[in-house]
Design a protein around this motif. Structure first.
Motif, mmCIF file in Angstrom:
data_model
loop_
_atom_site.group_PDB
_atom_site.id
_atom_site.type_symbol
_atom_site.label_atom_id
_atom_site.label_comp_id
_atom_site.label_asym_id
_atom_site.label_seq_id
_atom_site.Cartn_x
_atom_site.Cartn_y
_atom_site.Cartn_z
ATOM 1 N N MET A 109 0.731 -1.247 0.079
ATOM 2 C CA MET A 109 0.112 0.105 -0.151
ATOM 3 C C MET A 109 0.903 1.376 0.038
ATOM 4 O O MET A 109 1.853 1.193 0.859
ATOM 5 C CB MET A 109 -0.938 -0.077 1.368
ATOM 6 C CG MET A 109 -2.246 0.499 1.033
ATOM 7 S SD MET A 109 -3.156 0.521 2.562
ATOM 8 C CE MET A 109 -3.058 1.574 3.400
ATOM 9 N N SER A 110 0.591 2.162 -0.858
ATOM 10 C CA SER A 110 1.229 3.419 -0.724
ATOM 11 C C SER A 110 0.965 4.448 0.152
ATOM 12 O O SER A 110 -0.113 4.380 1.072
ATOM 13 C CB SER A 110 1.069 4.099 -2.119
ATOM 14 O OG SER A 110 -0.430 4.615 -2.182
ATOM 15 N N THR A 111 1.727 5.318 0.438
ATOM 16 C CA THR A 111 1.442 6.566 1.546
ATOM 17 C C THR A 111 0.315 7.361 0.718
ATOM 18 O O THR A 111 0.742 7.749 -0.747
ATOM 19 C CB THR A 111 2.720 7.396 1.532
ATOM 20 O OG1 THR A 111 3.807 6.483 2.340
ATOM 21 C CG2 THR A 111 2.611 8.415 2.371
ATOM 22 N N PRO A 112 -0.550 7.952 1.318
ATOM 23 C CA PRO A 112 -1.511 8.791 0.452
ATOM 24 C C PRO A 112 -1.014 10.240 -0.001
ATOM 25 O O PRO A 112 0.271 10.827 0.550
ATOM 26 C CB PRO A 112 -2.570 9.104 1.432
ATOM 27 C CG PRO A 112 -2.005 8.536 2.835
ATOM 28 C CD PRO A 112 -0.883 7.679 2.640
ATOM 29 N N TYR A 113 -1.258 10.799 -0.987
ATOM 30 C CA TYR A 113 -0.771 12.073 -1.648
ATOM 31 C C TYR A 113 -2.003 12.819 -1.936
ATOM 32 O O TYR A 113 -3.037 12.068 -2.353
ATOM 33 C CB TYR A 113 0.302 11.884 -2.518
ATOM 34 C CG TYR A 113 0.018 10.905 -3.629
ATOM 35 C CD1 TYR A 113 -0.190 11.648 -5.031
ATOM 36 C CD2 TYR A 113 0.206 9.757 -3.613
ATOM 37 C CE1 TYR A 113 -0.503 11.007 -5.951
ATOM 38 C CE2 TYR A 113 0.229 8.866 -4.814
ATOM 39 C CZ TYR A 113 -0.127 9.523 -5.862
ATOM 40 O OH TYR A 113 -0.411 8.916 -7.182
ATOM 41 N N ALA A 114 -1.948 14.246 -1.925
ATOM 42 C CA ALA A 114 -2.780 14.745 -2.419
ATOM 43 C C ALA A 114 -2.720 15.586 -4.062
ATOM 44 O O ALA A 114 -1.421 15.859 -4.265
ATOM 45 C CB ALA A 114 -3.093 16.136 -1.443
ATOM 46 N N LEU A 115 -3.566 15.756 -4.667
ATOM 47 C CA LEU A 115 -3.348 16.509 -6.096
ATOM 48 C C LEU A 115 -4.474 17.306 -6.159
ATOM 49 O O LEU A 115 -5.607 17.176 -5.463
ATOM 50 C CB LEU A 115 -3.553 15.234 -7.265
ATOM 51 C CG LEU A 115 -2.270 14.217 -7.196
ATOM 52 C CD1 LEU A 115 -2.571 13.070 -8.224
ATOM 53 C CD2 LEU A 115 -1.121 14.908 -7.450
ATOM 54 N N SER A 116 -4.580 18.000 -7.275
ATOM 55 C CA SER A 116 -5.562 18.832 -7.640
ATOM 56 C C SER A 116 -6.688 17.922 -8.513
ATOM 57 O O SER A 116 -6.036 16.941 -9.211
ATOM 58 C CB SER A 116 -5.204 20.297 -8.525
ATOM 59 O OG SER A 116 -6.137 20.571 -9.432
ATOM 60 N N SER A 117 -7.944 18.238 -8.709
ATOM 61 C CA SER A 117 -8.914 17.371 -9.417
ATOM 62 C C SER A 117 -8.563 17.538 -10.615
ATOM 63 O O SER A 117 -8.995 16.755 -11.793
ATOM 64 C CB SER A 117 -10.364 17.933 -9.008
ATOM 65 O OG SER A 117 -10.640 18.988 -9.337
ATOM 66 N N GLY A 118 -7.713 18.578 -11.181
ATOM 67 C CA GLY A 118 -7.425 18.841 -12.511
ATOM 68 C C GLY A 118 -6.574 17.717 -13.230
ATOM 69 O O GLY A 118 -6.398 17.256 -14.317
ATOM 70 N N CYS A 119 -5.859 16.618 -12.279
ATOM 71 C CA CYS A 119 -5.209 15.554 -12.622
ATOM 72 C C CYS A 119 -6.075 14.313 -13.060
ATOM 73 O O CYS A 119 -5.646 13.428 -13.565
ATOM 74 C CB CYS A 119 -4.109 15.149 -11.563
ATOM 75 S SG CYS A 119 -3.079 16.493 -11.011
ATOM 76 N N LEU A 120 -7.232 14.337 -12.685
ATOM 77 C CA LEU A 120 -8.215 13.235 -12.900
ATOM 78 C C LEU A 120 -8.158 12.863 -14.146
ATOM 79 O O LEU A 120 -8.414 11.539 -14.613
ATOM 80 C CB LEU A 120 -9.674 13.678 -12.391
ATOM 81 C CG LEU A 120 -10.584 12.335 -12.271
ATOM 82 C CD1 LEU A 120 -10.107 11.338 -11.356
ATOM 83 C CD2 LEU A 120 -12.281 12.890 -11.767
#
Length: 177
Positions: A109-120
């Motif tokens: 399992m990875s470490t969670p990370y945050a992105l902008s929804s523009g990456c979807l």
């Protein structure tokens, strides 16, 4: 290729995990409905990954950084919403991992990370074998989104026992590997 039993099993595993791990109180409801389209369901994304030798599962949790969501997940604390939400997402993904490890013993399992929804929209670059989006309503007030994305290296199909999924409700304790 991902078989129909695997799709159904992954969905049921996700639903059970979301209903127990994305709420701040076990008495709160978590309504989940399939959503047409893969567009953003919030300005922010938390991305979590479960990987095995046969597949990679991405769980993308969508949220708005608004006052309601802030109040629900952060409360009066001085922490950032994204940081708190990552912890809830990690609990949800960890619960899924615990169910999947019964069928795939080589999971990571990875470490969670945050992105902008523009990456979807870039999910399609992964050439996924399965993508499904959901709208979640927590405690009749908080709106979240979730996208499950599965990329396979080999055909997979398995059936997760319904009784095992329903019975699996640990307190979210830390696992050591």
């Amino acid at each position: 290729m991902i078989g129909p039993h695997a799709r159904d099993s992954i969905e049921r595993i996700f639903f059970a995990a979301a209903r127990t791990r994305l709420v701040t109180d076990s008495q709160h409801s978590c309504e989940i409905v399939p959503r047409a389209g893969e567009g953003p369901q919030g300005e922010r994304l938390v991305v979590l990954t479960i990987s095995s030798m046969q597949f990679r599962l991405l769980l993308l949790l969508h949220f708005e950084d608004d006052e309601r969501t802030q109040r629900y997940y952060v409360g009066d604390a001085t922490r950032e919403l994204t940081e708190c939400f990552m912890e809830f997402g990690n609990l949800c993904c960890g619960s899924m991992n615990q169910q999947l490890v019964e069928h795939f013993p080589d999971l990571g399992m990875s470490t969670p990370y945050a992105l902008s929804s523009g990456c979807l929209p870039y999910l399609r670059e992964l050439k996924p074998d399965y993508v499904q989006s959901y709208a979640l309503t927590i405690d009749h007030d908080i709106r979240l989104g979730a996208t499950l994305c599965v990329c396979t290296q080999a055909p997979i199909d398995f059936v997760a026992s319904s009784t095992a999924i329903e019975a699996h409700d640990s307190a979210g304790e830390l696992e050591l590997f």
